[in-house]
Design an enzyme around this catalytic site. Structure first.
Site, PDB file in Angstrom:
ATOM      1  N   HIS A 158      15.189-101.494   2.310  1.00 54.89           N
ATOM      2  CA  HIS A 158      16.028-100.610   1.493  1.00 54.89           C
ATOM      3  C   HIS A 158      17.109 -99.853   2.261  1.00 54.89           C
ATOM      4  O   HIS A 158      18.108 -99.459   1.680  1.00 54.89           O
ATOM      5  CB  HIS A 158      15.172 -99.655   0.638  1.00 54.89           C
ATOM      6  CG  HIS A 158      14.691 -98.444   1.378  1.00 54.89           C
ATOM      7  ND1 HIS A 158      13.526 -98.427   2.091  1.00 54.89           N
ATOM      8  CD2 HIS A 158      15.223 -97.209   1.512  1.00 54.89           C
ATOM      9  CE1 HIS A 158      13.353 -97.226   2.622  1.00 54.89           C
ATOM     10  NE2 HIS A 158      14.374 -96.466   2.296  1.00 54.89           N
ATOM     11  N   ASP A 167      10.772 -94.073  -1.844  1.00 54.46           N
ATOM     12  CA  ASP A 167      11.598 -93.619  -0.724  1.00 54.46           C
ATOM     13  C   ASP A 167      11.535 -92.090  -0.628  1.00 54.46           C
ATOM     14  O   ASP A 167      11.280 -91.519   0.434  1.00 54.46           O
ATOM     15  CB  ASP A 167      13.039 -94.097  -0.966  1.00 54.46           C
ATOM     16  CG  ASP A 167      14.007 -93.659   0.117  1.00 54.46           C
ATOM     17  OD1 ASP A 167      13.586 -93.583   1.290  1.00 54.46           O
ATOM     18  OD2 ASP A 167      15.178 -93.397  -0.214  1.00 54.46           O
ATOM     19  N   GLU A 191      22.620 -99.913   4.333  1.00 55.18           N
ATOM     20  CA  GLU A 191      23.241 -98.624   4.591  1.00 55.18           C
ATOM     21  C   GLU A 191      23.347 -98.341   6.091  1.00 55.18           C
ATOM     22  O   GLU A 191      24.393 -97.882   6.569  1.00 55.18           O
ATOM     23  CB  GLU A 191      22.410 -97.526   3.896  1.00 55.18           C
ATOM     24  CG  GLU A 191      22.886 -96.113   4.117  1.00 55.18           C
ATOM     25  CD  GLU A 191      24.167 -95.788   3.365  1.00 55.18           C
ATOM     26  OE1 GLU A 191      24.588 -96.609   2.538  1.00 55.18           O
ATOM     27  OE2 GLU A 191      24.738 -94.712   3.637  1.00 55.18           O
ATOM     28  N   ASP A 192      22.302 -98.624   6.820  1.00 54.80           N
ATOM     29  CA  ASP A 192      22.204 -98.126   8.200  1.00 54.80           C
ATOM     30  C   ASP A 192      22.361 -99.182   9.281  1.00 54.80           C
ATOM     31  O   ASP A 192      22.251 -98.875  10.464  1.00 54.80           O
ATOM     32  CB  ASP A 192      20.841 -97.429   8.404  1.00 54.80           C
ATOM     33  CG  ASP A 192      20.696 -96.198   7.516  1.00 54.80           C
ATOM     34  OD1 ASP A 192      21.740 -95.666   7.100  1.00 54.80           O
ATOM     35  OD2 ASP A 192      19.548 -95.793   7.242  1.00 54.80           O
ATOM     36  N   HIS A 239       9.509 -95.704   8.423  1.00 57.05           N
ATOM     37  CA  HIS A 239       9.910 -95.222   7.091  1.00 57.05           C
ATOM     38  C   HIS A 239       9.944 -96.346   6.055  1.00 57.05           C
ATOM     39  O   HIS A 239       9.241 -96.275   5.036  1.00 57.05           O
ATOM     40  CB  HIS A 239      11.237 -94.471   7.172  1.00 57.05           C
ATOM     41  CG  HIS A 239      11.859 -94.198   5.853  1.00 57.05           C
ATOM     42  ND1 HIS A 239      11.221 -93.447   4.889  1.00 57.05           N
ATOM     43  CD2 HIS A 239      13.033 -94.601   5.305  1.00 57.05           C
ATOM     44  CE1 HIS A 239      11.997 -93.393   3.799  1.00 57.05           C
ATOM     45  NE2 HIS A 239      13.097 -94.086   4.030  1.00 57.05           N
ATOM     46  N   ASP A 247     -11.682 -72.698  -9.790  1.00 52.17           N
ATOM     47  CA  ASP A 247     -12.973 -73.328  -9.922  1.00 52.17           C
ATOM     48  C   ASP A 247     -12.955 -74.494 -10.903  1.00 52.17           C
ATOM     49  O   ASP A 247     -13.993 -74.991 -11.291  1.00 52.17           O
ATOM     50  CB  ASP A 247     -13.965 -72.270 -10.432  1.00 52.17           C
ATOM     51  CG  ASP A 247     -15.220 -72.321  -9.607  1.00 52.17           C
ATOM     52  OD1 ASP A 247     -15.218 -73.061  -8.618  1.00 52.17           O
ATOM     53  OD2 ASP A 247     -16.180 -71.637  -9.967  1.00 52.17           O
TER      54      ASP A 247
HETATM   55 MN    MN Z   1      15.036 -94.456   2.929  1.00 55.69          MN
END
Ligand code: MN
Length: 510
Positions: free
Chosen positions: A86, A153, A90-91, A62, A273
């Site tokens: 990024h 993102d 956060e993770d 990702h 078309d």
């Molecule tokens: Mn993300």
């Protein structure tokens, strides 16, 4: 001139493994600090180790996908690194201090900005969403690159939405259409905007979308033959007149066809078309020469010619547009612009951080951001959030009209705008005290609908009574509406106050 290869985002960005990213990075411009970016890739990979996406793939695909979208937009080193990193704050357990030590303040601030926006919970309730959207716009003024990373993102999330439960797919798609597509549009990043729109349509109206895909595919071969013939013919025409230019076929996006089907009820057949060509020239003068040659060879459709070079759109878009009729009866659209205009059209504000051109002047950049500041100015004093998002939607989606002040400044107003809208866009006091208007030197009623290119002069009077309630029914711009409402509210309060004072006096006299 060489043509850049642009596969649809689906193929290019969906699943990106490190090897592919590194290969693309190798091909990219010299101004990028590639060792720095490689270090960010290693760091992100290590930090996300063991984490999986809902699809079961390793999480790192990702951030790499996001970074590749930013690389494709020719963004700078810091943005690409921030794209890779990024989701790290956060993770993963990595702290801001640790990241600053590794990659410096700029990258960490960008990641911090993206993380902050990520925490915003977009709810289905318009009010909360509007509130967040406003914060987001405000946050953007610190550093617009944060929004560009957020857009990349979101685009990557939309590309990989297949692994998510259907209900969430719809919700995400709707949110993307309401919040991120307008942002991409305002920032002029056509490439992200159109990819997002098609993906949104796919999840919000799957039946419509797949029907469109099928119908467009049916005619693909005959359409391609026509485009090839046309390209050969135009090339011949340009050679005769020694004009160097690049001609590209321009596939219509499904969303744009979908919107056309909503507008027109008959002749559905030719909507599927539609044929579009783009002629990229070396100079602005060549744009007009090409236009002249095309109009000489084929009959142009009336009212379909637009000169966005003389009067650019607010998001900096510049191009000539015309629609022509082939002797076979086939109608085709042509966009004519220079290479520089083409890049601004595709990449919008992102073009500004191009690693290819180095830094442009800060003044130029602030000029480009001025419309953004305007949006924020116009809306920060609105108390009711539902009204805010409604207003923003109108401002973002409706067609616009461009008119001139007597000094020659171009103002952008919503289509159908009146001299009252114009007056309020100049200054609140001009709006409150306007009593008449001239268009191109002639007096017009205040309810008059302004058209592109009009020169508008507002007449004011210090003794005017101020705005009337009827104005609310004729104005089109959010700003004018709000200013009139605020004025009426204040007026009512003063009347109430006077009445209250009278009652008290009466009581006292008794
Ligand atoms: Mn993300």
């Amino acid at each position: 001139m060489k043509e850049a290869q642009h596969l649809p985002a689906k193929e290019r960005f969906k699943v990106v493994y490190p090897e592919k990213f590194l290969a693309e990075l190798d091909k990219a411009g010299k101004n990028l600090d590639k060792p720095f970016i490689r270090r960010a890739l290693e760091y992100a990979t290590k930090s996300h180790e063991g984490q999986m996406r809902q699809s079961g793939e390793p999480y790192i695909i990702h951030p790499i996908g996001v970074a590749l979208i930013l690389l494709d937009l020719q963004m700078d080193t810091h943005s690409i690194c921030a794209g890779l990193l990024h989701d790290v704050l956060e993770d993963t357990p990595v702290t801001e201090d640790e990241m600053t030590n590794e990659f410096g303040e700029t990258v960490t601030q960008l990641v911090g900005g993206v993380t902050k926006i990520g925490k915003i919970k977009f709810s289905s309730k318009a009010e909360e969403q509007a509130e967040n959207l406003r914060k987001m716009l405000l946050a953007m003024t610190d550093d617009v690159r944060v929004i560009l990373i957020k857009l990349a993102d979101r685009l990557h999330n939309m590309l990989t939405l297949g692994a998510v439960p259907p209900q969430k797919q719809r919700r995400k798609a709707q949110e993307t259409l309401d919040v991120f597509v307008p942002l991409a549009h305002r920032l002029g990043i056509y490439r992200i905007k159109t990819e997002m729109e098609d993906l949104c349509l796919r999840y919000i109206e799957p039946n419509v979308y797949f029907d469109l895909v099928r119908r467009v595919a049916q005619k693909r071969r005959s359409r391609q033959r026509f485009v090839d013939d046309l390209t050969t013919e135009i090339n011949g025409l340009l050679n005769e007149h020694s004009i160097e230019a690049l001609i590209k076929g321009r596939p219509k996006t499904f969303y744009s066809i979908y919107k056309k089907t909503l507008k027109r009820t008959s002749d559905l057949a030719d909507i599927y078309d539609l044929i579009g060509l783009r002629v990229i020239t070396l100079t602005v003068a060549d744009c007009y020469s090409v236009l002249g040659l095309l109009h000489e060879r084929w009959k142009p459709l009336q009212n379909r010619f637009k000169d966005y070079i003389a009067v650019p759109k607010a998001n900096q878009y510049r191009s000539l547009h015309t629609t022509l009729i082939h002797p076979s009866g086939q109608v085709f659209e042509v966009q004519i612009r220079t290479e520089e205009m083409d890049r601004i059209a595709e990449e919008g504000i992102a073009a500004h951080w191009s690693y290819k051109e180095g830094g442009k002047s800060a003044a130029d950049f602030h000029h480009k951001l001025s419309w953004l500041k305007q949006i924020i100015e116009w809306h920060k004093d609105v108390a009711d959030s539902a009204e805010f998002i409604e207003g923003l939607k109108v401002d973002l989606f409706e067609n616009q009209v461009y008119v001139f002040t007597p000094e020659g400044k171009v103002l952008e107003l919503p289509a159908g705008a009146t001299p009252i809208d114009f007056a309020y866009s100049i200054h609140t006091e001009v709006g409150h005290h306007c009593v008449g208007a001239q268009v191109n030197g002639k007096m017009v009623p205040l309810t008059y609908q302004l058209q592109n290119g009009h020169i508008v002069n507002i007449l004011t009077s210090k003794t005017s009574k101020g705005p009337s309630r009827d104005w609310l029914d004729v104005v089109k711009s959010t700003r004018a509406k709000q200013k009139i409402k605020a004025w009426l509210k204040r007026e009512n309060r003063e009347v109430d106050l006077a009445r209250g004072r009278d009652i008290v006096n009466e009581e006292l006299q008794k």
